[in-house]
Design a protein around this motif. Structure first.
Motif, PDB file in Angstrom:
ATOM      1  N   ILE A   1      43.538 -33.134   7.458  1.00 53.77           N
ATOM      2  CA  ILE A   1      44.143 -33.547   8.730  1.00 53.77           C
ATOM      3  C   ILE A   1      45.655 -33.528   8.615  1.00 53.77           C
ATOM      4  CG2 ILE A   1      44.283 -35.359  10.486  1.00 53.77           C
ATOM      5  CD1 ILE A   1      41.620 -36.407   9.655  1.00 53.77           C
ATOM      6  N   ASP A   2      46.293 -32.879   9.580  1.00 51.23           N
ATOM      7  CA  ASP A   2      47.753 -32.969   9.706  1.00 51.23           C
ATOM      8  C   ASP A   2      47.992 -33.934  10.851  1.00 51.23           C
ATOM      9  OD1 ASP A   2      50.423 -32.784  10.242  1.00 51.23           O
ATOM     10  OD2 ASP A   2      50.386 -30.686  10.893  1.00 51.23           O
ATOM     11  N   LEU A   3      48.256 -35.176  10.470  1.00 49.57           N
ATOM     12  CA  LEU A   3      48.455 -36.238  11.445  1.00 49.57           C
ATOM     13  C   LEU A   3      49.935 -36.255  11.800  1.00 49.57           C
ATOM     14  CD1 LEU A   3      46.863 -38.627  12.654  1.00 49.57           C
ATOM     15  CD2 LEU A   3      47.440 -39.927  10.610  1.00 49.57           C
TER      16      LEU A   3
ATOM     17  N   SER B   1      51.739 -34.548  -0.142  1.00 45.88           N
ATOM     18  CA  SER B   1      53.060 -34.517   0.475  1.00 45.88           C
ATOM     19  C   SER B   1      53.180 -33.386   1.483  1.00 45.88           C
ATOM     20  CB  SER B   1      54.106 -34.264  -0.612  1.00 45.88           C
ATOM     21  OG  SER B   1      54.789 -35.418  -0.902  1.00 45.88           O
ATOM     22  N   GLU B   2      53.736 -33.687   2.633  1.00 43.59           N
ATOM     23  CA  GLU B   2      53.871 -32.691   3.689  1.00 43.59           C
ATOM     24  C   GLU B   2      54.627 -31.416   3.267  1.00 43.59           C
ATOM     25  OE1 GLU B   2      55.024 -35.018   7.005  1.00 43.59           O
ATOM     26  OE2 GLU B   2      53.260 -34.407   8.092  1.00 43.59           O
ATOM     27  N   PRO B   3      55.764 -31.547   2.572  1.00 45.44           N
ATOM     28  CA  PRO B   3      56.462 -30.298   2.202  1.00 45.44           C
ATOM     29  C   PRO B   3      55.635 -29.388   1.290  1.00 45.44           C
ATOM     30  CG  PRO B   3      57.722 -32.253   1.494  1.00 45.44           C
ATOM     31  CD  PRO B   3      56.537 -32.745   2.242  1.00 45.44           C
TER      32      PRO B   3
ATOM     33  N   VAL C   1      61.763 -26.183   4.998  1.00 44.55           N
ATOM     34  CA  VAL C   1      62.291 -27.118   5.992  1.00 44.55           C
ATOM     35  C   VAL C   1      61.252 -27.222   7.103  1.00 44.55           C
ATOM     36  CG1 VAL C   1      64.184 -27.597   7.591  1.00 44.55           C
ATOM     37  CG2 VAL C   1      64.658 -26.436   5.436  1.00 44.55           C
ATOM     38  N   ASP C   2      60.589 -28.365   7.207  1.00 53.83           N
ATOM     39  CA  ASP C   2      59.548 -28.558   8.216  1.00 53.83           C
ATOM     40  C   ASP C   2      60.123 -29.407   9.349  1.00 53.83           C
ATOM     41  OD1 ASP C   2      56.824 -28.539   9.290  1.00 53.83           O
ATOM     42  OD2 ASP C   2      56.754 -30.647   8.719  1.00 53.83           O
ATOM     43  N   ILE C   3      60.265 -28.790  10.510  1.00 57.40           N
ATOM     44  CA  ILE C   3      60.864 -29.496  11.651  1.00 57.40           C
ATOM     45  C   ILE C   3      59.749 -29.881  12.618  1.00 57.40           C
ATOM     46  CG2 ILE C   3      62.638 -29.373  13.438  1.00 57.40           C
ATOM     47  CD1 ILE C   3      63.785 -26.942  11.806  1.00 57.40           C
TER      48      ILE C   3
HETATM   49 MG   LIG Z   1      54.302 -32.088  11.046  1.00 57.77          MG
END
Ligand SMILES: [Mg+2]
Ligand SMILES: Nc1ncnc2c1ncn2[C@@H]1O[C@H](COP(=O)(O)OP(=O)(O)OP(=O)(O)O)[C@@H](O)[C@H]1O
Length: 346
Positions: free
Chosen positions: A15-17, A139-141, A161-163
């Protein structure tokens, strides 16, 4: 044979919450759900009942009567309203699996790299309460980098770089893990706010969040157009001087001006990361460039503005809105190799 069977019935998921959107990836199937992170409640006889979740609830944002409340349970990439978040995750899991679930799934969720232990626990507990057998955090990155196809296991520096809607995460990875990470509290939401403030201050025009987001997606740009004006768009809102509806033409140059401060904060995040990265890894990044992911990466000419101001080569990932979910999903398949970066909390 049992292996194949259990593979068929396995509903392990990722899941990407996100602050703006929640995506669910099921092992072997890919992304099966992609909806706004919004829940709408109805208040009746002093009790709160879920009226709509996701797409339907987002349509209600900014348009609700007093008896209905539309809520976004995440802020800055972390859970701000625990009960609402849990309700939303439950609803999405049910929708994604479409069965009552005799086998509880193992669920991998990505979290901002800088999330505190309290925030991490909140996310883990919501996912367990929503029906997971086991909840792992990544971790998201790292997820974004895997999802964008970067060779993160190599002994070289890679900058991602995740915007997103709430935050911009700048990270440098090498050998499969994070060497440097920083979260800047700007993202798509802040861009929308900047557009709202600009129109109010410069033109006495009041527009809502969804209009601001629409302007951003249609003519939003990170850079002054070469002809000094760029594309135009008709915008409707309320005239603050006399309270009546008003329509006016807005140019791309005006939106570039409105967004310049937000864009500058993203540029500074990248520069700071580069300065604080060990020299050999920084040299790799100069060679290889920077990968952009997340919905904010789609802002017009953001790649160009970043290149002009940092001197680095900039690539916007394919499927930039899906990268984090795809990467978290892929991590399910490479769980053993990624054991050192997946936290099952035991
Ligand atoms: Mg996101
Ligand atoms: N074409 C576009 N141009 C500019 N912005 C866009 C575009 N498409 C989507 N966005 C913005 O991207 C944001 C959502 O991106 P994303 O789904 O990556 O965020 P998120 O993962 O939910 O948030 P976070 O990672 O901060 O928790 C929204 O603010 C949306 O307005």
């Amino acid at each position: 044979m049992f292996g194949a069977l259990s593979g068929l019935f396995s509903s392990d998921m990722a899941i990407d919450l996100g602050t703006a959107n929640t995506l669910i990836y099921i092992k072997g199937k890919g992304i099966v759900l992609n909806e706004p992170s919004v829940v709408a409640y109805h208040f009746k006889d002093g009790r709160k009942r879920v009226l709509a979740v996701g797409e339907d609830a987002k349509l209600m944002l900014g348009r609700t009567p007093e008896s209905i409340q539309a809520i976004r349970p995440l802020r800055d990439g972390v859970i701000a309203d625990f009960d609402v978040a849990e309700e939303m995750i439950k609803h999405f899991i049910r929708k994604a699996t479409r069965r009552s679930g005799w086998a509880k799934p193992k669920i991998l969720v990505c979290v901002p790299h800088g999330a505190t232990s309290v925030e991490r626990r909140a996310i883990r507990e919501s996912v367990i309460a929503a029906g997971a057998r086991k909840a792992g955090l990544i971790s998201e990155p790292i997820a974004a980098a895997i999802g964008s196809g970067m060779p993160i296991a190599d002994p070289t520096g890679n900058m991602i770089v995740d915007i997103g809607g709430g935050t911009t995460e700048v990270a440098v990875l090498s050998l499969g893990d994070v060497v440097y990470a920083k979260s800047v509290r700007v993202g798509g939401d802040r861009m929308d706010e900047a557009i709202i403030n600009y129109l109010r201050r410069q033109h006495n025009l009041l527009v809502g969040d969804s209009t601001a987001e629409k302007i951003k997606m249609e003519i939003g740009t990170a850079r002054m157009p070469d002809d000094g004006r760029g594309a135009r768009m008709e915008v409707r809102g309320r005239d603050l001087l006399n309270g009546v509806p008003k329509e006016m033409e807005i140019s791309q140059a005006q939106i570039a001006e409105a967004l310049s401060e937000t864009v500058q904060m993203i540029v500074e995040g990248v520069m700071q990361a580069l300065e604080q990265t060990p020299p050999d890894l920084a040299a790799d990044i100069v060679d290889r460039g920077v990968m952009l992911t997340g919905g904010g990466a789609l802002l017009g000419d953001l790649d160009l503005a970043l290149r002009e101001q940092t001197g680095l080569a900039i690539t916007v990932a394919e499927e930039s809105l899906n990268c984090v979910a795809l990467g978290t999903g892929k991590s399910l398949e490479f769980e053993t190799q990624l054991a050192h970066v997946i936290d099952f909390g035991n």
